[in-house]
Design a protein around this motif. Structure first.
Motif, PDB file in Angstrom:
ATOM      1  N   GLN A   1      -8.809  46.047  21.678  1.00 43.98           N
ATOM      2  CA  GLN A   1      -8.157  44.749  21.688  1.00 43.98           C
ATOM      3  C   GLN A   1      -6.683  44.913  21.320  1.00 43.98           C
ATOM      4  OE1 GLN A   1      -9.565  41.915  22.674  1.00 43.98           O
ATOM      5  NE2 GLN A   1     -11.569  42.910  22.979  1.00 43.98           N
ATOM      6  N   PRO A   2      -5.815  44.118  21.935  1.00 43.49           N
ATOM      7  CA  PRO A   2      -4.403  44.133  21.533  1.00 43.49           C
ATOM      8  C   PRO A   2      -4.240  43.463  20.181  1.00 43.49           C
ATOM      9  CG  PRO A   2      -4.769  42.399  23.137  1.00 43.49           C
ATOM     10  CD  PRO A   2      -6.088  43.121  23.028  1.00 43.49           C
ATOM     11  N   PRO A   3      -3.068  43.596  19.589  1.00 39.70           N
ATOM     12  CA  PRO A   3      -2.834  42.936  18.307  1.00 39.70           C
ATOM     13  C   PRO A   3      -3.001  41.419  18.456  1.00 39.70           C
ATOM     14  CG  PRO A   3      -1.122  44.526  18.742  1.00 39.70           C
ATOM     15  CD  PRO A   3      -1.915  44.411  20.002  1.00 39.70           C
ATOM     16  N   ALA A   4      -3.343  40.792  17.366  1.00 38.60           N
ATOM     17  CA  ALA A   4      -3.586  39.349  17.386  1.00 38.60           C
ATOM     18  C   ALA A   4      -2.297  38.591  17.672  1.00 38.60           C
ATOM     19  CB  ALA A   4      -4.185  38.911  16.054  1.00 38.60           C
ATOM     20  N   GLU A   5      -2.488  37.431  18.312  1.00 37.76           N
ATOM     21  CA  GLU A   5      -1.339  36.583  18.608  1.00 37.76           C
ATOM     22  C   GLU A   5      -0.670  36.131  17.306  1.00 37.76           C
ATOM     23  OE1 GLU A   5       0.090  35.707  21.304  1.00 37.76           O
ATOM     24  OE2 GLU A   5      -1.295  36.351  22.882  1.00 37.76           O
ATOM     25  N   GLY A   6       0.657  36.079  17.357  1.00 40.16           N
ATOM     26  CA  GLY A   6       1.409  35.615  16.211  1.00 40.16           C
ATOM     27  C   GLY A   6       1.781  36.695  15.210  1.00 40.16           C
ATOM     28  N   THR A   7       1.283  37.895  15.421  1.00 39.85           N
ATOM     29  CA  THR A   7       1.656  38.990  14.503  1.00 39.85           C
ATOM     30  C   THR A   7       2.961  39.638  14.966  1.00 39.85           C
ATOM     31  OG1 THR A   7       0.398  40.620  15.743  1.00 39.85           O
ATOM     32  CG2 THR A   7      -0.780  39.443  13.994  1.00 39.85           C
TER      33      THR A   7
END
Length: 677
Positions: free
Chosen positions: A70-76
């Motif tokens: 998974q890519p990094p979480a949104e907003g990070t």
């Protein structure tokens, strides 16, 4: 630690000419981080690597590939660095677009340009669905295209391992060959320079000649491979005194430093026993004694004296080559002001004198006596008398010996060498024949052939000295021997074989003193008495209080203890006086003209003025040149007649010449007045 790891990679990939293996690295290192997620250290590690790169600005050959589900979480912050997900799609322009962006913004010191996010579609197995099959084929083509671009280039030919090994082998072979060549050259150098390496003292002033002899100038105690332990000690003593002279010069630079070269053929051991080297050793000991005494003086005009022994080879045959060496030394060391010694009146000696004259070096010979020597050079002096005076004294003694007697009769047989290069024997024989005729003697001449040098041819067809000795047994008159000491032994051997009980009356020239100086050789034929001429009184002992013998008893006590109650040979006195003549000349120059440079020509001029009250009252008699500008031989120089009966030491039968306050024998020729006296 990340920075240290990257620095290690930088060093490993750094290109250096001496490290070809770095050129074999044609691709960057690849590190794969599998399973990177928010709950592990994968992302912090990536950020740390990027931060180090931004901080140092240094190149490092590392490609990091991070794989995650998974890519990094949104907003990070990390997700913001990755950019919009629409830019992650795998396409042919993905890498080119990222590279352009990195080139323009890579030095902005933020992390975003370092990331190249890529969405990798799931690789599904082929199915009957046309859409799925098309997607599968597209993915395979992209993988193949990527594989083609990632193919590693071959390293350059020169950097390959086989080539490196071959080059290393060639370099090793070259080094071994060079080392072998240098070893051979060093061996050849040592052979040519008396066994000395090129970085050893005296190596550049010593040479091995064709006969195997070592010739040249010894400045640091080289012994010329002499087998005579006493000669070696003498040479070491002179070297030690030279070192002391250098020390004195450092502490007293205002005193003049002068250097004499004692040139001789007597240091050569070819064909000689240690006993035959005795007279050469004693001449050096006399010079060393004069040096030792001079080094103890402290006056401001007293010269600091060094002596460099030099060897011209047997018979002085390599004298001119030694002079060439001396010329090089003289250019480096201006303290060299003259030459003492010289040896054997031969044609090679004449050539050496002429060569020294070309070099502008004055000479003071110790034992030379041939009449022709003074004609070779105006720079030549000697402290011994000439053969003409020796013959005059010999004829006067013979006239005294035969007066009123029936035997020996008034006739003389003059025996000399048939060697045409032996100037001493030729001129002494001629002078003796002329002087004896003037006193009414019947004269006949006989020649003998001396043994040739190793590998040489006989000088004539004349009989040997032993045969001439045998033929002299029945001679009723006087037998005058005008040859060399080494042949005199053979001559006596012939007499001993044929008429030991009734030998003829034999008188020898001054060279016979060399045999008489050695008690072992002197006692070889105890039944044959003979007389010989000597350049000293012949009665000095180490117990004497004279300058020379008191010094010799301190420096060379073994010479005194070797033969109890013996008298020393006159060669030590002559060597002492030759050095003293130079020392007195330098002192006179310093006193009369303190600012005058001590050049060889200035010293020569001072020596030529020695006469009258300025004459040297030496150990071998008074040395003065009679006030004549062109006189090179002492006026009325001392000559004594020594007699040996049995194996005893020489006893004086009379003397002629100027010796302090003593009066010469009644039968002597009258003394000559000094010019202006």
């Amino acid at each position: 630690m990340v920075n240290a790891f990257l620095e290690d990679l930088r060093i490993a990939f750094r290109r250096r000419p001496w490290r070809p293996r770095s050129a074999r690295r044609t691709a960057y290192c690849v590190a794969v981080l599998s399973g990177t997620a928010a709950d592990n250290c994968g992302h912090p590690l990536l950020r740390t690597v990027i931060d180090v790169r931004n901080e140092t600005g240094a190149f490092d050959p590392l490609l990091l590939i991070s794989c995650g589900a998974q890519p990094p979480a949104e907003g990070t912050e990390l997700r913001a660095d990755w950019g919009h997900s629409s830019l992650w799609e795998l396409s042919d322009r993905l890498y080119g677009g990222w590279r352009d962006t990195f080139l323009h913004t890579g030095r902005a010191r933020n992390r975003a340009p370092w990331y190249l996010p890529v969405t990798v579609p799931a690789l599904m197995p082929p199915s009957d669905d046309p859409a799925a099959k098309a997607q599968y084929e597209l993915t395979r083509r992209q993988e193949v295209a990527q594989d083609a671009r990632l193919r590693l280039p071959e390293p350059p030919l020169w950097a390959r391992r086989v080539v490196s090994v071959a080059v290393a082998c060639c370099v090793l072979a070259t080094l071994l060959g060079t080392a072998g060549l240098l070893w051979d050259r060093e061996g050849a150098y040592r052979t040519a320079h008396c066994g000395l390496g090129r970085f050893q003292d005296d190596a550049d002033t010593l040479h091995t000649v064709e006969t195997g002899e070592c010739i040249g100038v010894s400045r640091h105690g080289f012994t010329f491979h002499s087998p005579d332990a006493e000669l070696n000690k003498t040479l070491r003593t002179i070297a030690d005194q030279n070192a002391r002279a250098d020390q004195i010069h450092q502490t007293s630079p205002e005193r003049p430093l002068v250097t004499l070269v004692h040139l001789s053929a007597l240091l050569s051991t070819t064909g000689k026993s240690t006993a035959q080297l005795a007279y050469g050793r004693e001449a050096l000991q006399g010079a060393a004694s004069a040096q030792s005494r001079q080094l103890r003086t402290t006056g401001s005009t007293e010269p600091i004296l060094r002596i460099f022994p030099a060897n011209a080879g047997s018979g002085m045959r390599y004298g001119t080559r030694v002079v060439q060496i001396l010329q090089g030394l003289k250019a480096q060391d201006p303290s060299i002001v003259g030459v003492s010694g010289l040896d054997q009146s031969r044609e090679a000696t004449n050539q050496t004198i002429r060569k020294l004259t070309e070099a502008g070096v004055p000479m003071v010979a110790t034992t030379l006596s041939a009449d022709s020597l003074v004609r070779q050079s105006p720079l030549y002096f000697q402290v011994s008398p000439q053969n003409s005076r020796e013959a005059e004294v010999a004829a006067a003694y013979a006239d005294h010996l035969v007066a009123g007697r029936t035997k020996p009769t008034r006739q003389v047989r003059v025996i000399g060498s048939a060697d045409p290069t032996d100037t001493y024997s030729q001129t002494l024989g001629d002078d003796v024949a002329r002087q004896f005729r003037a006193r009414g003697f019947a004269v006949e001449r006989t020649a003998f052939s001396p043994p040739p040098p190793p590998g040489g041819e006989p000088s004539s067809t004349a009989p040997g000295a032993g045969s001439v000795g045998q033929r002299s047994c029945s001679y009723p008159g006087l037998v005058f021997y005008a040859g060399r000491a080494e042949d005199f032994e053979t001559f006596l051997g012939g007499i001993n074989e044929s008429c030991n009980s009734a030998p003829p009356t034999v008188i020898g020239g001054d060279d016979v003193a060399r045999l008489a100086a050695d008690p072992v050789r002197r006692a070889q034929y105890p039944g044959i008495p003979y007389a010989f001429l000597d350049f000293t009184l012949g009665s000095a002992h180490c117990a004497d209080s004279s300058e020379l013998y008191s010094e010799m008893s301190r420096l060379f006590p073994e010479e005194c203890a070797k033969v109890p109650n013996s008298s020393l040979d006159g060669h030590a006195a002559l060597g002492f006086d030759a050095v003293k003549l130079y020392v007195n000349a330098v002192k006179q120059l310093r006193e009369d003209s303190p600012g005058m440079p001590l050049t060889p020509s200035a010293v020569w001029h001072a020596i030529s003025g020695v006469h009258g009250e300025g004459a040297l009252d030496g150990e071998s008699g008074i040395i003065g040149f009679g006030g004549e500008v062109d006189r090179q031989v002492p006026l009325d120089k001392l000559l004594s007649v020594q007699h040996i009966d049995g194996d005893g030491k020489p006893t004086q039968a009379g003397y002629c010449g100027r010796v302090g306050g003593l009066v010469q024998s009644a039968w002597c020729p009258p003394l000559q007045p000094e010019r202006g006296a």
